[in-house]
Motif scaffolding. Structure first.
Motif, PDB file in Angstrom:
ATOM      1  N   ASP A  40       0.828  -1.198   0.000  1.00 25.00           N
ATOM      2  CA  ASP A  40       0.000   0.000   0.000  1.00 25.00           C
ATOM      3  C   ASP A  40       0.866   1.253   0.000  1.00 25.00           C
ATOM      4  N   THR A  41       2.180   1.027   0.155  1.00 21.64           N
ATOM      5  CA  THR A  41       3.104   2.167   0.154  1.00 21.64           C
ATOM      6  C   THR A  41       4.024   2.080  -1.059  1.00 21.64           C
ATOM      7  N   ASN A  42       4.753   3.150  -1.291  1.00 21.64           N
ATOM      8  CA  ASN A  42       5.707   3.169  -2.390  1.00 21.64           C
ATOM      9  C   ASN A  42       6.797   4.189  -2.061  1.00 21.64           C
ATOM     10  N   LYS A  43       7.957   4.001  -2.669  1.00 18.27           N
ATOM     11  CA  LYS A  43       9.051   4.973  -2.476  1.00 18.27           C
ATOM     12  C   LYS A  43       9.593   5.287  -3.861  1.00 18.27           C
ATOM     13  N   ILE A  44       9.558   6.532  -4.228  1.00 18.43           N
ATOM     14  CA  ILE A  44       9.913   6.867  -5.612  1.00 18.43           C
ATOM     15  C   ILE A  44      11.002   7.936  -5.704  1.00 18.43           C
ATOM     16  N   THR A  45      11.666   7.924  -6.859  1.00 26.37           N
ATOM     17  CA  THR A  45      12.529   9.033  -7.260  1.00 26.37           C
ATOM     18  C   THR A  45      12.107   9.395  -8.678  1.00 26.37           C
ATOM     19  N   ILE A  46      11.950  10.687  -8.933  1.00 27.89           N
ATOM     20  CA  ILE A  46      11.559  11.121 -10.288  1.00 27.89           C
ATOM     21  C   ILE A  46      12.772  11.769 -10.956  1.00 27.89           C
ATOM     22  N   PHE A  47      13.046  11.356 -12.190  1.00 26.11           N
ATOM     23  CA  PHE A  47      14.147  11.946 -12.968  1.00 26.11           C
ATOM     24  C   PHE A  47      13.557  12.705 -14.147  1.00 26.11           C
ATOM     25  N   ASP A  48      14.146  13.878 -14.457  1.00 24.15           N
ATOM     26  CA  ASP A  48      13.693  14.556 -15.673  1.00 24.15           C
ATOM     27  C   ASP A  48      14.797  14.537 -16.723  1.00 24.15           C
ATOM     28  N   LYS A  49      14.467  15.043 -17.926  1.00 28.95           N
ATOM     29  CA  LYS A  49      15.390  14.940 -19.061  1.00 28.95           C
ATOM     30  C   LYS A  49      16.685  15.713 -18.835  1.00 28.95           C
ATOM     31  N   SER A  50      16.600  16.782 -18.025  1.00 30.14           N
ATOM     32  CA  SER A  50      17.807  17.580 -17.841  1.00 30.14           C
ATOM     33  C   SER A  50      18.673  17.063 -16.702  1.00 30.14           C
ATOM     34  N   GLY A  51      18.351  15.872 -16.204  1.00 28.92           N
ATOM     35  CA  GLY A  51      19.198  15.241 -15.203  1.00 28.92           C
ATOM     36  C   GLY A  51      18.805  15.564 -13.765  1.00 28.92           C
ATOM     37  N   ARG A  52      17.729  16.344 -13.597  1.00 26.05           N
ATOM     38  CA  ARG A  52      17.312  16.632 -12.218  1.00 26.05           C
ATOM     39  C   ARG A  52      16.686  15.400 -11.594  1.00 26.05           C
ATOM     40  N   GLU A  53      16.762  15.339 -10.274  1.00 26.64           N
ATOM     41  CA  GLU A  53      16.335  14.149  -9.545  1.00 26.64           C
ATOM     42  C   GLU A  53      15.507  14.603  -8.349  1.00 26.64           C
ATOM     43  N   PHE A  54      14.322  14.053  -8.172  1.00 28.11           N
ATOM     44  CA  PHE A  54      13.461  14.431  -7.048  1.00 28.11           C
ATOM     45  C   PHE A  54      13.156  13.170  -6.250  1.00 28.11           C
ATOM     46  N   SER A  55      13.652  13.104  -5.010  1.00 27.63           N
ATOM     47  CA  SER A  55      13.474  11.884  -4.203  1.00 27.63           C
ATOM     48  C   SER A  55      12.435  12.105  -3.117  1.00 27.63           C
ATOM     49  N   PHE A  56      11.689  11.079  -2.824  1.00 31.62           N
ATOM     50  CA  PHE A  56      10.633  11.151  -1.805  1.00 31.62           C
ATOM     51  C   PHE A  56      10.772   9.972  -0.853  1.00 31.62           C
ATOM     52  N   GLY A  57      10.249  10.119   0.359  1.00 30.25           N
ATOM     53  CA  GLY A  57      10.321   9.032   1.340  1.00 30.25           C
ATOM     54  C   GLY A  57       9.252   7.970   1.081  1.00 30.25           C
ATOM     55  N   THR A  58       9.243   6.902   1.909  1.00 31.39           N
ATOM     56  CA  THR A  58       8.209   5.872   1.776  1.00 31.39           C
ATOM     57  C   THR A  58       6.876   6.451   2.238  1.00 31.39           C
ATOM     58  N   LYS A  59       5.878   6.372   1.363  1.00 28.44           N
ATOM     59  CA  LYS A  59       4.578   6.996   1.664  1.00 28.44           C
ATOM     60  C   LYS A  59       3.465   6.115   1.157  1.00 28.44           C
ATOM     61  N   SER A  60       2.220   6.428   1.557  1.00 32.42           N
ATOM     62  CA  SER A  60       1.076   5.696   1.014  1.00 32.42           C
ATOM     63  C   SER A  60       0.995   6.007  -0.484  1.00 32.42           C
ATOM     64  N   LYS A  61       0.357   5.107  -1.240  1.00 33.24           N
ATOM     65  CA  LYS A  61       0.272   5.324  -2.686  1.00 33.24           C
ATOM     66  C   LYS A  61      -0.498   6.608  -3.006  1.00 33.24           C
ATOM     67  N   ASN A  62      -1.459   6.991  -2.149  1.00 30.70           N
ATOM     68  CA  ASN A  62      -2.173   8.256  -2.373  1.00 30.70           C
ATOM     69  C   ASN A  62      -1.236   9.449  -2.225  1.00 30.70           C
TER      70      ASN A  62
END
Ligand code: CTP
Length: 408
Positions: A370-392
């Motif tokens: 029911d949880t997920n932990k993600i990192t988002i990458f964009d085309k210019s190499g930026r990286e956005f990391s998030f902690g373990t959270k509910s899927k909502n």
């Protein structure tokens, strides 16, 4: 399902009810509004009394119901009613009241209040299909739009006449969502997605081996559903293309298209993609499908069985190749090792704008949780990391990142 009722807490809603069979739905609308914490006052046209009882409406709204402009002793203060409300909702709106509103007629309390209201006005028409399509109705609705009133589209379905077609009043849940989205959304990203078209894929795909067996995976579709809801709650118009998940998701306002195989998902995505401003591909699409599907159940006549598999079409890659500069395309990557490297390779290879990485090494991430932990990458190499959270919560992070990067 009412997605947005919490936004109505403390809001003042003036509900106008006109003479239409659909008035029975207004009883439930009052109930839902009050349950959501709104203060509700009801005005009825005299003919609405023939369809629903003022006693029921006053009991549910906890306020007296106003019907007449005046009686022998007193005059109903329509000006103050119009000034009291945060929003005036007329549901159902009959053809007759619509025509009067469009022409400024004022022969009952509801019309007098409409003409003197200073708050936004929303109408939910209800009528038979032929009346709905009549040019007079179209002209009258266009006049209302010119006045700045908002119109909640009618739905298709069974009509009081016994016919089946367009003209049904929108369901109470959907009316509540419409009011919440249009008038009561708050927050820094508010309004940025209003009117945007969003395509989301979710769940697994099943690739048939024979009439009773398939190759599939454990994706539940929860992540994609959460993303679709988050977009919808921010005012986007959402189409969710969902594989054969066990979750029986349906929500008023989100268009859900069910598919089974990767090929069906490909076709559905291709059909819709041209209109989409934002596309988020969270489905776990099968990479391979049996090269031949047996028409009959395969019998266990041999000690070993070899299945030949053929690569499915990569939907994300195909969309990346078609993508225009004003479209945002987001893919997912589920990796077990060299996560960042693989995620960035996928981003480039599939020509996506963003890639959302779930690492199988993170506890609480991936299928079935029911949880997920993600990192988002964009085309210019930026990286956005998030902690373990509910899927909502994760869905919120994904949607807010898209808004901040592309719509602020
Ligand atoms: N995807 C897709 N069509 C496919 C396979 C995957 O659109 N036939 C999409 C998924 O929805 C996801 C992204 O591609 O957004 C990444 O999927 P994944 O299976 O992890 O990537 P692959 O390119 O298949 O790489 P691999 O399985 O080799 O890691």
């Amino acid at each position: 399902m009412v997605l947005l009722k919490t936004m109505l807490n403390g809001k003042k809603i003036l509900l106008g009810i006109t003479g239409s069979i659909a008035a029975y739905k207004s009883v439930y609308l009052v109930r839902l509004l009050v349950k959501a914490g709104a203060e509700v006052k009801v005005i009825m046209t005299p003919s609405a009394k023939d369809f629903v009882s003022p006693l029921t409406l006053s009991t549910l709204s906890r306020n007296t119901v106003a019907i007449d402009l005046f009686d022998e002793q007193s005059w109903a203060n329509h000006v103050m009613l119009g000034r009291w409300a945060d929003v005036m909702v007329i549901a159902p709106l009959s053809c007759n009241t619509l025509a009067k509103m469009a022409n400024g007629l004022c022969d009952n309390l509801l019309l007098a209040t409409y003409l003197s209201s200073v708050c936004p006005v929303v109408v939910a028409p209800a009528m038979d299909e032929d009346m709905w399509h009549h040019p007079a109705t179209k002209n009258n609705l266009a006049r209302l739009e010119e006045f700045g009133n908002k119109i909640i589209p009618v739905e298709k379905g069974d009509l009081a006449s016994g016919l089946h077609g367009e003209g049904r009043m929108s369901e109470p849940e959907q009316i509540i969502d419409f009011i919440s989205i249009n008038f009561f959304l708050t927050g820094p990203e508010t309004g940025k997605l209003t009117g945007k078209k969003v395509l989301v894929t979710a769940g697994p795909t099943y690739e048939p081996i024979d009439p009773v067996r398939f190759i599939g995976n454990h994706s539940s579709g929860k992540m994609g559903i959460a993303i679709a809801k988050e977009f919808y709650e921010r005012g986007a118009s959402v189409t969710l293309i969902m594989g054969p998940s066990q979750l029986d998701f349906s929500a008023n306002g989100i268009s859900v298209q069910r598919v089974t195989t990767a090929a069906e998902m490909y076709n559905a995505c291709m059909e819709y993609f041209g209109q989409a401003d934002i596309t988020v591909m969270s489905a776990a699409v099968a990479d391979y499908s049996p090269a031949v599907r047996s028409d009959k159940k395969i019998k266990k006549t041999t000690d070993t069985l070899t299945l030949e598999l053929a690569k499915t079409k990569d939907i994300l890659k195909s969309l990346g190749e078609k993508k225009k500069s004003n479209q945002v395309l987001v893919g997912f990557a589920l990796e077990t090792n060299d996560e960042k490297k693989h995620a960035l390779e996928k981003l480039a290879k599939k020509k996506a704008d963003l890639i959302v990485l779930n690492s199988m090494q993170d506890a609480g991430a991936g299928f079935g949780h029911d949880t997920n932990k993600i990192t988002i990458f964009d085309k210019s190499g930026r990286e956005f990391s998030f902690g373990t959270k509910s899927k909502n919560e994760v869905a919120k992070d994904i949607v807010e990142t898209i808004i901040r990067l592309y719509y602020v």
